[in-house]
Design an enzyme around this catalytic site. Structure first.
Site, PDB file in Angstrom:
ATOM      1  N   HIS A 281      -3.598  -2.321  -2.287  1.00  0.00           N
ATOM      2  CA  HIS A 281      -3.047  -1.919  -3.587  1.00  0.00           C
ATOM      3  C   HIS A 281      -4.088  -2.310  -4.629  1.00  0.00           C
ATOM      4  O   HIS A 281      -4.786  -3.323  -4.458  1.00  0.00           O
ATOM      5  CB  HIS A 281      -1.778  -2.690  -3.943  1.00  0.00           C
TER       6      HIS A 281
ATOM      7  N   ASP B 293      -3.996  -5.961  -5.452  1.00  0.00           N
ATOM      8  CA  ASP B 293      -4.357  -6.980  -4.438  1.00  0.00           C
ATOM      9  C   ASP B 293      -5.854  -7.228  -4.498  1.00  0.00           C
ATOM     10  O   ASP B 293      -6.314  -8.338  -4.287  1.00  0.00           O
ATOM     11  CB  ASP B 293      -4.163  -6.544  -2.965  1.00  0.00           C
TER      12      ASP B 293
HETATM   13  C1  XUL Z   1       6.721  -2.323   1.217  1.00  0.00           C
HETATM   14  C2  XUL Z   1       5.585  -1.684   1.881  1.00  0.00           C
HETATM   15  C3  XUL Z   1       4.355  -1.540   1.055  1.00  0.00           C
HETATM   16  C4  XUL Z   1       3.635  -0.255   1.269  1.00  0.00           C
HETATM   17  C5  XUL Z   1       2.481  -0.028   0.325  1.00  0.00           C
HETATM   18  O1  XUL Z   1       7.816  -2.517   2.034  1.00  0.00           O
HETATM   19  O2  XUL Z   1       5.639  -1.346   3.034  1.00  0.00           O
HETATM   20  O3  XUL Z   1       3.532  -2.614   1.324  1.00  0.00           O
HETATM   21  O4  XUL Z   1       3.151  -0.169   2.575  1.00  0.00           O
HETATM   22  O5  XUL Z   1       2.857  -0.103  -0.994  1.00  0.00           O
END
Ligand code: XUL
Ligand code: CO
Length: 440
Positions: free
Chosen positions: A103, A106
């Site tokens: 993300h 992150d």
């Molecule tokens: C949340 C989840 C996230 C997504 C990316 O449950 O799985 O980490 O994979 O935003």
């Protein structure tokens, strides 16, 4: 010598085979081994999730962080982000994994303003690009965190306030730019807080339309900048909101069809989200796959005794085998991969636990791959299934499939043909056969 963050693993984790008792070695994952027409690493395309493996400190809703990671000790937030990046690439190389996912927040810290956040992201992306170049490691997918900041408490694209939607759109633009810059092979939209808790304050239709508009804007932008990665939506039924709009594969596919988005998206299926939705992992994969929309996988597992998203590492061979059957049947994941959206328990406090966790997950999928390939080579379930539907290949069944049958024809046909004979589904026999294959 440059700084090492994982001194407990001197060199790359090796494949040592089934007889090895080295707990820091693979027993099944042999990257270059051919299985069918591809190597194991081409089939499995493992990726590391930046948020769990490097960003998280092991906190949960009751407790503070429990992990003290050496890469979190640096001075400013940007210093920490740089060290984390160095640690991440050391880990990818030592584990022998070719992909990672992140993300925006992150990999680079949010700044005091939106402009500063974008600047932080651009700086870290430039460094990540260097690391990618020198190691050959690639970005499987990027995404934007549209759920942690308080501004997104009521959703991002589905927020009742258009100002928040605009903020989220600006953030997605920057995250797509970052993914594009790094040659990301996909870009993921997980619904975050796109859902609702009560209809007393929610206009369901309005929110879904906003969401669709938002995704169309992303599609337009992708075309505009020439980003060739695959857009993926990751279904999840609940948590954080009571009702998430992308509940499961079927719901998400219906949403894509309704809002004319089907050509632009595939699905990223997560095992723990499947079980939260009351489905099996295999069911969710299969529903996406038969629609031609299984794009990638978040490889983890839940705890069936708990009703939330525990994001544990996948160790269940039954589940990895059945998952690999779906993936092999569709000829692989294309530009997708198996991303370990999984975290060690907060009591597994050492950095070596990150190796144990990933080695276990990689071996579980490698073994699932070997078993699934053998099952397909032997054709055992395929033969049973095609025999089971063989009545649709001729006569009345054929007419049904060709759209030539009708209720009136059925009435006349049943009057002369009467009661159908009954046949066993042989479920227990088939389960026994599957268990025999699990001995591989
Ligand atoms: C949340 C989840 C996230 C997504 C990316 O449950 O799985 O980490 O994979 O935003
Ligand atoms: Co996920």
């Amino acid at each position: 010598m440059s700084k090492t963050y994982f001194p407990e693993v001197g060199d790359r984790i090796k494949y040592e085979g089934r007889d090895s008792d080295n707990l820091l070695a693979f027993r099944y994952y042999d990257a270059e081994r051919k299985v069918g027409d591809k190597t194991m690493s081409e089939h499995l395309r493992f990726a590391i999730a930046y948020w769990h493996t490097f960003a998280s400190g092991g906190q949960d809703i009751f407790g503070l962080p429990t992990f003290s990671r050496p890469w979190h000790s640096a001075g400013t937030a940007m210093d920490g982000a740089k060290e984390t990046l160095d640690a991440a690439f050391e880990f990818f190389q030592k584990l022998g994994v070719n992909y990672y996912c992140f993300h925006d927040r992150d990999i680079a810290p949010a700044g005091a303003t939106f402009a500063e956040s974008c600047e932080n992201l651009e700086k870290i992306v430039a460094m990540a690009k260097e690391h990618q170049k020198s190691t050959g490691i690639r970005l499987l997918w990027g995404t934007a965190n549209l759920f942690s900041h308080p501004r997104y408490a009521l959703g991002a694209a589905t927020n009742p306030d258009a100002h928040v939607l605009a903020y989220a759109a600006a953030q997605v633009k920057a995250a797509i730019d970052a993914t594009h810059e790094l040659g990301g092979e996909n870009y993921v939209f997980w619904g975050g807080r796109e859902g609702y808790d009560t209809l007393l304050n929610t206009d369901l239709k309005q929110e879904q339309e906003q969401f669709a508009r938002f995704l169309h804007m992303a599609v337009d932008y992708k075309k505009q900048i020439g980003f060739s990665g695959q857009f993926l939506i990751e279904p999840k039924p609940k948590e954080p909101t009571t009702h998430q709009y992308d509940t499961d594969s079927a719901t998400t596919l219906a949403f894509l069809r309704e809002y004319d988005l089907m050509d632009h998206f595939k699905l990223n299926i997560e095992a723990n989200h499947a079980t939260l939705a009351g489905h099996t992992f295999q069911h969710e994969l299969a529903v996406a796959s038969i629609a031609g929309k299984l794009g990638s996988v978040d490889a983890n597992r839940g705890d069936l005794l708990l009703g939330w998203d525990t994001d544990q590492f996948p160790t269940n061979l039954y589940s990895t085998t059945l998952a690999m059957l779906v993936i092999l049947r569709q000829g692989g994941l294309g530009s997708g991969g198996l991303n370990f959206d999984a975290k060690p328990r907060r009591t597994s406090i050492d950095t070596v636990d990150l190796f144990h966790a990933h080695i276990g997950g990689m071996d579980a999928f490698a073994r699932g791959l070997l078993i699934a390939q053998q099952i397909l080579d032997d054709g055992v379930f395929d033969e049973f299934i095609s025999e089971r539907y063989s009545s649709y290949a001729f006569g009345v069944g054929k007419e049904v499939m060709e759209g030539k049958f009708s209720l009136e024809k059925a009435s006349a046909w049943i009057l002369s043909n009467g009661e159908p004979s009954r046949r066993s589904g042989r479920q227990e026999m088939l389960e026994n056969i599957l268990n025999r294959y699990l001995e591989i």
